[in-house]
Scaffold this motif. Structure first.
Motif, PDB file in Angstrom:
ATOM      1  N   GLY A  32       0.816  -1.198   0.000  1.00  0.00           N
ATOM      2  CA  GLY A  32       0.000   0.000   0.000  1.00  0.00           C
ATOM      3  C   GLY A  32       0.853   1.253   0.000  1.00  0.00           C
ATOM      4  O   GLY A  32       2.041   1.203  -0.307  1.00  0.00           O
ATOM      5  N   THR A  33       0.233   2.358   0.379  1.00  0.00           N
ATOM      6  CA  THR A  33       0.920   3.647   0.416  1.00  0.00           C
ATOM      7  C   THR A  33       1.131   4.079   1.859  1.00  0.00           C
ATOM      8  O   THR A  33       0.169   4.158   2.623  1.00  0.00           O
ATOM      9  CB  THR A  33       0.080   4.719  -0.309  1.00  0.00           C
ATOM     10  N   PRO A  34       2.376   4.342   2.251  1.00  0.00           N
ATOM     11  CA  PRO A  34       2.618   4.790   3.624  1.00  0.00           C
ATOM     12  C   PRO A  34       2.112   6.214   3.814  1.00  0.00           C
ATOM     13  O   PRO A  34       2.477   7.107   3.051  1.00  0.00           O
ATOM     14  CB  PRO A  34       4.149   4.719   3.769  1.00  0.00           C
ATOM     15  N   THR A  35       1.238   6.415   4.765  1.00  0.00           N
ATOM     16  CA  THR A  35       0.714   7.750   5.052  1.00  0.00           C
ATOM     17  C   THR A  35       1.396   8.296   6.310  1.00  0.00           C
ATOM     18  O   THR A  35       2.259   9.157   6.210  1.00  0.00           O
ATOM     19  CB  THR A  35      -0.806   7.712   5.215  1.00  0.00           C
ATOM     20  N   TYR A  36       1.030   7.771   7.470  1.00  0.00           N
ATOM     21  CA  TYR A  36       1.770   8.104   8.681  1.00  0.00           C
ATOM     22  C   TYR A  36       3.117   7.373   8.631  1.00  0.00           C
ATOM     23  O   TYR A  36       3.172   6.176   8.348  1.00  0.00           O
ATOM     24  CB  TYR A  36       1.024   7.633   9.931  1.00  0.00           C
TER      25      TYR A  36
END
Length: 246
Positions: A32-36
């Motif tokens: 996925g996409t790292p946000t935090y």
């Protein structure tokens, strides 16, 4: 899709070396996409100094946590509290907890109870309960081995890392899963077999055994047959596996 997930990456600096950082974020991109992106530790300690340049490069937010009491890990508590705050914010689909510490076992279990996708990353010394609490668990030594400069070096590094799951236990699980999910001719959809295998063995990764994909890994084992079936879509082939009678 799995790689559309928004993932909070929480790193325990007391238990992870900065040498793994590229491997960690390369692997996260597969999920996925790292946000935090947060890392926890007592940054007044000299042993965490090597992390400072890495934090800037990867835009990771350091969370300062002083060690208030000898023998108590305040860093773990700060990470757990933040994880629960992020959970209740409803801004993420999953978490990546990077640590080799069993103290995060209950946190991983609680996040999964809330419907979160939880990936754990740690060294081979990580206790089994934390591994089992995660949906998937990746060994940092194996991920780092993916960056070897030549195919031969890469293979050797991965071969050294083959002690995650006992291979015989994996073979038994494979045979059982194939039997449970196969058609009348004994063929089971390989992708589905892989998903079920990961659920039963969270730390299973074909890279632990020197293979980049599930198909070559199964082909390296005795007792299985693989069949490729073309579809009506160009360049799309489905793979099926069954237990061999040989």
């Amino acid at each position: 899709m799995e790689n559309d997930k928004m993932i909070a990456v929480l790193i325990d600096a007391d238990n992870v070396s900065d040498k793994y950082i590229k491997s960690i974020f390369d692997e996260i991109s597969n999920h996925g996409t790292p946000t935090y992106k947060r890392i926890y530790g007592d940054w007044t300690k000299p042993q965490l100094g090597s992390w400072k340049s890495v934090l800037l490069k990867y835009s990771i937010t350091p969370i300062q946590q002083y060690s208030y009491t000898t023998g108590k890990n305040s860093t773990d508590s700060a990470l757990i509290i933040d994880a629960m705050d992020i959970l209740y914010s409803n801004h993420v689909d999953g978490f990546c907890i990077v640590s080799s510490d069993s103290d995060f076992t209950r946190l991983a279990a609680r996040l999964r109870e809330a419907g979160m996708y939880v990936v754990g990353m740690g060294e081979k010394k990580t206790p089994a309960p934390f591994i089992a609490a995660c949906e998937q668990f990746k060994y940092l030594e194996v991920l780092a081995g993916e960056e070897a400069s030549t195919p031969v070096e890469k293979y050797k590094k991965q071969e050294i890392s083959k002690d995650g799951d006992d291979k015989e236990e994996l073979i038994k699980s494979l045979k059982t899963i194939i039997t449970e999910s196969s058609d009348e001719d004994g063929w089971a959809y390989l992708s589905e077999v892989g998903k079920r295998l990961n659920k039963r063995h969270p730390d299973f990764d074909t890279r632990n055994y020197g293979h980049s994909k599930l198909t070559p890994f199964i082909l390296s084992l005795k007792g299985f047959e693989i069949q490729a079936r073309k579809t009506n879509k160009p360049h799309v082939t489905n793979y099926y596996v069954r237990n061999s009678s040989k």
